[in-house]
Design an enzyme around this catalytic site. Structure first.
Site, PDB file in Angstrom:
ATOM      1  N   CYS A  77       9.780 -49.297   5.272  1.00 25.78           N
ATOM      2  CA  CYS A  77       8.971 -48.452   4.400  1.00 25.78           C
ATOM      3  C   CYS A  77       9.290 -48.737   2.934  1.00 25.78           C
ATOM      4  O   CYS A  77      10.453 -48.713   2.538  1.00 25.78           O
ATOM      5  CB  CYS A  77       9.217 -46.979   4.704  1.00 25.78           C
ATOM      6  SG  CYS A  77       8.214 -45.862   3.699  1.00 25.78           S
ATOM      7  N   ARG A 121      -2.638 -47.885  11.398  1.00 23.42           N
ATOM      8  CA  ARG A 121      -3.849 -47.204  10.973  1.00 23.42           C
ATOM      9  C   ARG A 121      -5.082 -47.636  11.744  1.00 23.42           C
ATOM     10  O   ARG A 121      -6.024 -46.859  11.893  1.00 23.42           O
ATOM     11  CB  ARG A 121      -4.042 -47.387   9.462  1.00 23.42           C
ATOM     12  CG  ARG A 121      -3.152 -46.431   8.697  1.00 23.42           C
ATOM     13  CD  ARG A 121      -2.734 -46.935   7.343  1.00 23.42           C
ATOM     14  NE  ARG A 121      -1.838 -45.965   6.715  1.00 23.42           N
ATOM     15  CZ  ARG A 121      -0.538 -45.831   6.980  1.00 23.42           C
ATOM     16  NH1 ARG A 121       0.025 -46.615   7.877  1.00 23.42           N
ATOM     17  NH2 ARG A 121       0.180 -44.916   6.374  1.00 23.42           N
ATOM     18  N   LYS A 143      12.722 -51.687  12.828  1.00 21.95           N
ATOM     19  CA  LYS A 143      11.399 -52.066  12.317  1.00 21.95           C
ATOM     20  C   LYS A 143      11.588 -52.527  10.877  1.00 21.95           C
ATOM     21  O   LYS A 143      12.071 -51.763  10.037  1.00 21.95           O
ATOM     22  CB  LYS A 143      10.407 -50.908  12.377  1.00 21.95           C
ATOM     23  CG  LYS A 143       8.980 -51.319  12.009  1.00 21.95           C
ATOM     24  CD  LYS A 143       7.998 -50.191  12.278  1.00 21.95           C
ATOM     25  CE  LYS A 143       6.561 -50.686  12.070  1.00 21.95           C
ATOM     26  NZ  LYS A 143       6.254 -51.047  10.683  1.00 21.95           N
ATOM     27  N   ASN A 175       3.669 -56.597  13.777  1.00 21.76           N
ATOM     28  CA  ASN A 175       2.923 -55.492  13.170  1.00 21.76           C
ATOM     29  C   ASN A 175       2.290 -56.019  11.884  1.00 21.76           C
ATOM     30  O   ASN A 175       2.803 -56.938  11.259  1.00 21.76           O
ATOM     31  CB  ASN A 175       3.897 -54.343  12.895  1.00 21.76           C
ATOM     32  CG  ASN A 175       3.289 -53.186  12.130  1.00 21.76           C
ATOM     33  OD1 ASN A 175       3.887 -52.681  11.187  1.00 21.76           O
ATOM     34  ND2 ASN A 175       2.117 -52.746  12.527  1.00 21.76           N
ATOM     35  N   HIS A 177       7.000 -56.243  10.604  1.00 19.08           N
ATOM     36  CA  HIS A 177       5.761 -56.209   9.831  1.00 19.08           C
ATOM     37  C   HIS A 177       5.683 -57.531   9.085  1.00 19.08           C
ATOM     38  O   HIS A 177       6.533 -57.835   8.254  1.00 19.08           O
ATOM     39  CB  HIS A 177       5.781 -55.037   8.845  1.00 19.08           C
ATOM     40  CG  HIS A 177       4.483 -54.842   8.136  1.00 19.08           C
ATOM     41  ND1 HIS A 177       3.999 -53.595   7.811  1.00 19.08           N
ATOM     42  CD2 HIS A 177       3.557 -55.717   7.681  1.00 19.08           C
ATOM     43  CE1 HIS A 177       2.837 -53.722   7.188  1.00 19.08           C
ATOM     44  NE2 HIS A 177       2.560 -55.002   7.096  1.00 19.08           N
ATOM     45  N   GLN A 195      11.990 -42.522  15.230  1.00 21.34           N
ATOM     46  CA  GLN A 195      12.347 -43.397  14.125  1.00 21.34           C
ATOM     47  C   GLN A 195      13.197 -42.647  13.109  1.00 21.34           C
ATOM     48  O   GLN A 195      12.828 -41.562  12.658  1.00 21.34           O
ATOM     49  CB  GLN A 195      11.122 -43.976  13.409  1.00 21.34           C
ATOM     50  CG  GLN A 195      11.563 -45.015  12.359  1.00 21.34           C
ATOM     51  CD  GLN A 195      10.430 -45.636  11.592  1.00 21.34           C
ATOM     52  OE1 GLN A 195       9.743 -44.973  10.839  1.00 21.34           O
ATOM     53  NE2 GLN A 195      10.247 -46.947  11.770  1.00 21.34           N
ATOM     54  N   PRO A 205       4.957 -45.856  13.822  1.00 22.44           N
ATOM     55  CA  PRO A 205       5.344 -44.608  13.155  1.00 22.44           C
ATOM     56  C   PRO A 205       4.662 -44.529  11.791  1.00 22.44           C
ATOM     57  O   PRO A 205       4.692 -45.502  11.031  1.00 22.44           O
ATOM     58  CB  PRO A 205       6.865 -44.736  13.008  1.00 22.44           C
ATOM     59  CG  PRO A 205       7.118 -46.216  13.026  1.00 22.44           C
ATOM     60  CD  PRO A 205       6.069 -46.815  13.904  1.00 22.44           C
ATOM     61  N   MET A 206       4.045 -43.380  11.493  1.00 22.80           N
ATOM     62  CA  MET A 206       3.334 -43.213  10.230  1.00 22.80           C
ATOM     63  C   MET A 206       3.640 -41.836   9.657  1.00 22.80           C
ATOM     64  O   MET A 206       3.338 -40.817  10.282  1.00 22.80           O
ATOM     65  CB  MET A 206       1.824 -43.395  10.437  1.00 22.80           C
ATOM     66  CG  MET A 206       1.414 -44.814  10.776  1.00 22.80           C
ATOM     67  SD  MET A 206      -0.352 -44.985  11.179  1.00 22.80           S
ATOM     68  CE  MET A 206      -0.347 -44.458  12.902  1.00 22.80           C
ATOM     69  N   GLY A 213      -1.860 -55.786   9.921  1.00 25.42           N
ATOM     70  CA  GLY A 213      -3.181 -56.402   9.876  1.00 25.42           C
ATOM     71  C   GLY A 213      -3.849 -56.606  11.215  1.00 25.42           C
ATOM     72  O   GLY A 213      -4.851 -57.318  11.308  1.00 25.42           O
TER      73      GLY A 213
END
Length: 345
Positions: free
Chosen positions: A109, A243, A148, A220, A180, A79, A26-27, A222
């Site tokens: 986030c 990304r 997440k 998640n 992450h 999300q 999700p971004m 890298g």
């Protein structure tokens, strides 16, 4: 579009009981419905996520604008952002009418805006709040409820914080945890820097998987290639790219074969072009603009001859007033698709 009035069932895709999972992260401002429909043309099996939507917005905002999506986007996870268990549960009850395949809580986030709302990564400091939120969400739906998160924030010691956090999530009934593998620094680093500066600790995530064999753990942070993803999948249950998948969307065309073991079939670029043109025509006829779609396509064809011209056409002509689907055709025509990847674009 999938709307509340249609009250669709979810796709029935049991992604957490069916082996390994590849997901597109999700971004915020990126993974909207136009982005997801484009990505779905490239991969049928990857799990897609919405942008983070704040629970308060669902309770008080325009729900059709926030929650509508196209049926082709399945499997799709919603999300949520929030920290109030009652609001999260109510947002889930509302979202159930749209038929999402998963409800995910954002505990990762690090932006100032998210911190001001007391959710996102700052909740790593309040695991009991997250635990209560997950319990509440579980009571409101029958689809998977997931988290997440980061490995920690600021001066926390991840080796101490993360095991306790996961124990709480298991107790609350979370169906999966996406981690992450970096800390988040809530003060002093921008969201972009928080994706790059704190060191990655994949080994810690691997260890959490070993210590919690009955919990689905995805990783998640890298991860840039499908080969990298395959290596991670030797240690964890799922891999999430953000990304890297957005900026080089072509890699999504190999997900179904490389990650899920499907047949290696040539990508039907003509069908992708035609579908995007049809979507653009419908969107423009409804008062929308071409750039709402084409801004998500710029990362396609990295490594192909003509990719630079492809990007130029979409970036320069897509936003122009009155731009139509023909811009997509012109951009595709600039690429030497027959020659494939030449890495000289």
């Amino acid at each position: 579009m999938t709307t509340m009035a249609e009250k669709p069932a979810n796709s029935g895709f049991s992604h957490y009981s069916n082996g390994k999972v590849f997901a597109v992260a999700p971004m915020i401002d990126w993974t909207d419905t136009f982005c997801r429909r484009f990505h779905r043309l490239l991969t049928r099996k990857a799990l897609l996520y919405t942008e983070m939507i704040v629970a308060d917005a669902i309770l008080h905002g325009k729900r059709d604008r926030l929650l509508d999506f196209d049926a082709s986007e399945h499997p799709l996870a919603l999300q949520l952002g929030g920290s109030d268990p009652h609001k999260l549960a109510e947002a889930v009850r509302i979202a159930n009418d749209w038929g999402y395949d998963e409800l995910n809580l954002n505990v990762g986030c690090p932006s100032d805006r998210v911190q001001a709302g007391t959710f996102g990564a700052c909740l790593m400091r309040e695991p009991e709040t997250v635990e209560a939120g997950i319990r509440a969400m579980k009571t409101a739906t029958t689809v998977p409820v997931t988290v997440k998160c980061r490995i920690g924030v600021d001066d926390q010691q991840p080796e101490e914080v993360l095991p306790d956090f996961l124990k709480r999530m298991i107790g609350a009934g979370a169906d999966a945890i996406w981690i992450h593998a970096r800390k988040a620094w809530l003060k002093g680093l921008s969201p972009k820097e928080n994706r790059e500066v704190p060191p990655l600790d994949y080994a810690l995530v691997y260890r959490m998987r070993e210590e919690n064999p009955d919990l689905f753990i995805g990783i998640n942070g890298g991860i840039a290639t499908l080969d990298d993803a395959s290596e991670h999948l030797k240690h964890v249950d799922g891999v999430m790219l953000g990304r890297a998948a957005y900026n080089n969307a072509t890699i999504l065309t190999a997900v179904d074969s490389h990650i899920y073991g499907g047949p290696e079939t040539p990508t039907d670029w003509d069908a992708i072009r035609d579908s995007m043109m049809e979507q653009a025509a419908r969107h423009i006829a409804q008062g929308g603009r071409l750039v709402h779609l084409t801004r998500h396509m710029v990362g396609l064809f990295q490594g192909f001859a003509g990719a630079r011209r492809f990007r130029q056409i979409l970036s320069a002509d897509g936003p122009k007033p009155g731009a139509g689907p023909e811009v997509i055709a012109q951009a595709f025509a600039a690429v030497d698709i027959q020659s494939g990847l030449v890495r000289s674009a």
